[in-house]
Enzyme design. Sequence first.
Site: not given
Lengths: 298, 137
Positions: A245, A250
């Site tokens: 990410c 994430r």
Amino acid sequence: MPVAPDPNPSFAAYAHPERLVTSEWLGAHIGAPGVKIVESDEDVLLYDVGHIPGAVKIDWHLDLNDPVTRDYIDGEAFADLMSRKGISRDDTVVIYGDKSNWWAAYALWVFTLFGHEDVRLLDGGRDAWIAEDRGTTLDVPENPRTDYPVVERDDAAIRAFKDDVLGHLGKGPLIDVRSPQEYTGERTHMPDYPEEGALRGGHIPTAASIPWAKAAAPDSRFRSRTELEEIYAAYAPTDDVVAYCRIGERSSHTWFVLTHLLGFDKVRNYDGSWTEWGNAVRVPIAKGEEPGEVPATA
Amino acid sequence: MSLPEPLAEIVDDFAAVDGQQKLQLLLEFSRELPDLPAELEQAAMEPVPECQSPLFLSVDAADREHVRLYFSAPPEAPTTRGFASILHQGLDGQSAKAILDVPADFYSALGLAEAVSPLRLRGMSAMLTRIKRHLTD
């Protein structure tokens, strides 16, 4: 595992249902021997606004990152952190946090780098607990110090570095879990975080765009196995997958979903992610909606 | 550094405490963020296009000698509320010129970088930039 898993039938279809607990289960296990609760949030103040009784706070920035080098803490620092928080090597650790367990999944991934065996997520995270009005406290527990052993961090299995990713191009799937605008290169930062930019926009060539949040339901819980299988239908559990990410938080969420809910056996998180790739000199970059070709020089 | 008196006092307050106490102070600020006046509540509920930020900001510069600032952020974003509250207490009612003169990196004097990720901390500078943009457009 020392503490029996949450037998909730809603988890039964997942590959490793023992990696999740419900808020009911956690509520019944507060203070249970061998169970430690950890809150890990993006917002550093949330724990101090009120947390699950008995929970200790572990901050991704202060506690898990090395203060100088861009890296995670080493085995000694992790042992000291665990000991200070009153966590033993054989404890069942349940982690929860804000934003659909974004940072909780990141903390869980770091615990896994140190081989802490029994670490689980509270399905739905902080949002679920608060929405169900299960009660919070301002009291910070004073757990007696433990003697957590020094275990060297093992990056090989679940962490990828830039050179690993360069070598991976064309050989295995790459999943970009950022927002579609970051993937195409329209934005060089997350919609809400203009200060965390990169010099170049776009994605790593061949990476598919599957934003992490697709795996989270509106109530912050994980989607069902059937729904998850549909989202990641392009991949097989034996695939060698690398997810990334912007800084690796994430993609920890996606790593958790692929590894523990769908049972993939080789998923690595490239935590350097776009803040490294998008700022690195002469690495190949693809722009636009298409994954792009394997670069000839790769 | 030229800071309006109330903002300079806040910077001094932060300088006087360390570590965990700085976070407690920021938490106090987040609790002190006043509710929006009724006439702005509706506007705060409307999504701002191209912006998913939990921060609502309204700048009333009708009187440039006394600029009014209104902020709103949800309780689940206490750090954002804390930053907003510092800017509110430090700059509300100041002149447009005084606000425009606040250095973009004033937040570094708060000494929060060890407790709050420096990346997030710059969010406060982004907030100040948004306020300044309202005053120059």
